[in-house]
Structures are given as C-alpha cells and as structure tokens.
Design a protein around this motif. Sequence first.
Motif, mmCIF file in Angstrom:
data_model
loop_
_atom_site.group_PDB
_atom_site.id
_atom_site.type_symbol
_atom_site.label_atom_id
_atom_site.label_comp_id
_atom_site.label_asym_id
_atom_site.label_seq_id
_atom_site.Cartn_x
_atom_site.Cartn_y
_atom_site.Cartn_z
ATOM 1 N N HIS A 66 58.756 -11.040 -67.621
ATOM 2 C CA HIS A 66 59.562 -10.328 -66.630
ATOM 3 C C HIS A 66 59.971 -11.265 -65.506
ATOM 4 O O HIS A 66 59.164 -12.027 -64.979
ATOM 5 C CB HIS A 66 58.775 -9.146 -66.040
ATOM 6 C CG HIS A 66 59.508 -8.414 -64.974
ATOM 7 N ND1 HIS A 66 58.979 -8.165 -63.719
ATOM 8 C CD2 HIS A 66 60.775 -7.892 -64.953
ATOM 9 C CE1 HIS A 66 59.865 -7.506 -62.994
ATOM 10 N NE2 HIS A 66 60.959 -7.332 -63.717
ATOM 11 N N ARG A 105 66.528 -11.813 -56.799
ATOM 12 C CA ARG A 105 66.849 -11.237 -55.489
ATOM 13 C C ARG A 105 68.226 -11.755 -55.075
ATOM 14 O O ARG A 105 68.371 -12.911 -54.670
ATOM 15 C CB ARG A 105 65.781 -11.610 -54.469
ATOM 16 C CG ARG A 105 64.438 -10.955 -54.746
ATOM 17 C CD ARG A 105 63.346 -11.423 -53.799
ATOM 18 N NE ARG A 105 62.090 -10.721 -54.062
ATOM 19 C CZ ARG A 105 60.899 -11.110 -53.620
ATOM 20 N NH1 ARG A 105 60.804 -12.225 -52.885
ATOM 21 N NH2 ARG A 105 59.823 -10.414 -53.896
ATOM 22 N N GLU A 108 61.143 -3.421 -57.295
ATOM 23 C CA GLU A 108 60.403 -4.537 -57.886
ATOM 24 C C GLU A 108 59.052 -4.074 -58.435
ATOM 25 O O GLU A 108 58.600 -4.536 -59.487
ATOM 26 C CB GLU A 108 60.218 -5.654 -56.863
ATOM 27 C CG GLU A 108 61.512 -6.382 -56.526
ATOM 28 C CD GLU A 108 61.304 -7.639 -55.712
ATOM 29 O OE1 GLU A 108 60.142 -8.105 -55.621
ATOM 30 O OE2 GLU A 108 62.293 -8.170 -55.162
ATOM 31 N N SER A 123 67.088 -7.312 -57.665
ATOM 32 C CA SER A 123 66.609 -6.893 -56.358
ATOM 33 C C SER A 123 67.564 -7.531 -55.356
ATOM 34 O O SER A 123 68.668 -7.945 -55.719
ATOM 35 C CB SER A 123 65.155 -7.346 -56.140
ATOM 36 O OG SER A 123 64.653 -6.865 -54.909
ATOM 37 N N THR A 156 65.218 -8.092 -64.024
ATOM 38 C CA THR A 156 65.645 -6.996 -63.168
ATOM 39 C C THR A 156 66.188 -7.520 -61.844
ATOM 40 O O THR A 156 65.860 -8.626 -61.411
ATOM 41 C CB THR A 156 64.490 -6.015 -62.909
ATOM 42 O OG1 THR A 156 63.389 -6.717 -62.313
ATOM 43 C CG2 THR A 156 64.022 -5.383 -64.207
ATOM 44 N N VAL A 183 62.580 -11.399 -61.838
ATOM 45 C CA VAL A 183 63.332 -10.653 -60.826
ATOM 46 C C VAL A 183 64.307 -11.606 -60.149
ATOM 47 O O VAL A 183 63.929 -12.728 -59.799
ATOM 48 C CB VAL A 183 62.396 -10.051 -59.755
ATOM 49 C CG1 VAL A 183 63.198 -9.317 -58.679
ATOM 50 C CG2 VAL A 183 61.372 -9.113 -60.377
ATOM 51 N N VAL A 233 59.821 -14.417 -59.727
ATOM 52 C CA VAL A 233 60.880 -14.003 -58.798
ATOM 53 C C VAL A 233 61.745 -15.198 -58.432
ATOM 54 O O VAL A 233 61.228 -16.290 -58.160
ATOM 55 C CB VAL A 233 60.278 -13.385 -57.522
ATOM 56 C CG1 VAL A 233 61.375 -12.916 -56.582
ATOM 57 C CG2 VAL A 233 59.358 -12.219 -57.874
ATOM 58 N N GLY A 269 59.768 -2.411 -61.686
ATOM 59 C CA GLY A 269 60.132 -3.407 -62.688
ATOM 60 C C GLY A 269 58.939 -4.192 -63.210
ATOM 61 O O GLY A 269 58.945 -4.659 -64.352
#
Length: 303
Positions: A163, A167, A150, A115, A113, A165, A224, A153
Amino acid sequence: MVVLITGATGLVGSRISEDLIAQGHTVHYLTTRESAIKSQQNYKGFLWNVKEMTIDADCIKGVDAIVHLAGETVFQRWNEDAKKRILNSRLNSTELLLRLLKETDHQVKHAVTASAIGIYPDDQNGKALREDEIPPTATNYLADVCIAWEKAGAQFKELGLNHAVVRIGIVLSDKGGALEQMSKPVKFYAGAGFGNGKMWQSWIAIDDLSGLFIHILKNNLEGVYNGVAPHPVRNRPMMETIGKVLGKPVFLPNVPEFVMKLMLGEMSSIVLASQHASSAKVEENGYVFEYPELEKALKQYLR
C-alpha cells in the motif's frame, strides 16, 4: 499490468488512465453512470454506487493494482451537509473496495490511494515537510478528512496488499483545476496574492503527478509520498510568475485574509494554508521530474 482506477474521469484519474494505456497497460474504471461505460480492449468500465454500497465484482478480474482517487470535491462551501458528503464519499468508497477484495477471489497485489498535503500543520517558516518527519496534525477540516482517509486506506495493507499513499499538492494542468482558477483574474489584470502572500504553495505538474503514480505502481513502492514538485514557491511570487508567463503584470495588492474568509467561509483554509512539502522521498526512490521548476510548467500549461 491491469489497473483498476476510481475517479478515472477526474483531472488526475483521466491523465493516469491515458498514460497507462499509452504505455501498453489496461485500465478498468468505476463509474456511477451506465452511459459512461466503455468496453474496449484496454479500457473497460464497470458500475458502482457508493451511496448504496454496490459494485460490479467483475471490475476486479485480472487486476494487478488499484489506484483509488474517488471522492467528492473539497472545492465547495463547507456547510455541514457538504462536510459529511466529502468525508463519506472517501471512507465509504474505500470500504466498498475493501469489502470487494475480502469477498472476491483476486490477484491484486498493490493499492495506491490519494490524500493531500493539507494533512500537514500550517507552517510559514519554510521547513520542508517530509512524510516521515512531520506527524499529520488535524488543525482544520481538510486535515481531518485526510487523516481519516489515510487510516481507512491502511486497511489494504491488512489484507496483504502493498500500500502506498500520495499526498497531492496544487495540481497544474491545462484542463481545468487550480491553475485555471488562479490564472483567470491575471488574464484580466486583476491578479493578486492572497493574505500576506507568503504562504508556501507546493505544486506539481499533472504530467509529473501521473508519472509519479505510475512510477509507484511499476516499482511496487509502499509508504507515503508527497505528490509535489521539488521547488515550491510562495503565493505572491507564484501569482507573479503566472503573470509573467501570460504577459500580464500582477500589480494589485493582496486580497486580505478576512476577505478570503468572507468569500469562501471555512474552505478558505485551503487557499490560505502554507505547506512546504518535500519531494525528496520519491526522488530517492528513482522518480525524475519532468517539470521541477514552476515557470517551465506554466509555459507548458498556459500556452
């Protein structure tokens, strides 16, 4: 690999789609327009409507991973109505995907996902912001949106998926986006920095941003990651480098902060923010940047 992409017609999503297909993978994409649906061997469209919370469940058939990029643009004046649309488009679309996964048999194992580095606190001291060292701090509306997105997500992991993320920083491309807006005034000898010109600009070439997403997918990475190049620059030098590549000097004084706020309202916080985000984590996980230096990237996209 079969990847379902939301926001697949946008600047980032379209490039990821092209690169995945070029590498022999299949892309499923979601669209709100029936006329935009294509049904090719490796590129298939499916309808969804986030406002009505409806989605074609066939979009998930055979899918191994999801790349979730969809959300209304933040580059608009932030009145109360716009703020609701920007936030809800991200939260509701995420909820719709989560609901689909809960209610449908599937083989999805991975979700990536989006961000933004705007989640980090504003900092002009130049400290490189690593994903696991600086806690997200909501000091403005964009940070609030990123934190909420976030958090939503993170529910993919609760469903048993891996998962990740990303940014995202300032994306440089020859197909619109931030670079087009930054280079326009320079072309007419009206280029200048913003505010004090010392804000850190953490940028990334569209080639590398797509490559970074695909690297995360192929290696099934979790956690992340900052979607930025290894060498951020300050605002005024960035504008001057754009001028150098275009052969147009940037000599005007910086546009004062109060003028930016008058022109853009609360959205000026995006332009005036200073985040020196680190790319170290994704590099430590094996990604090699094609465009680590700003001037090389600008020469590619401003040709």
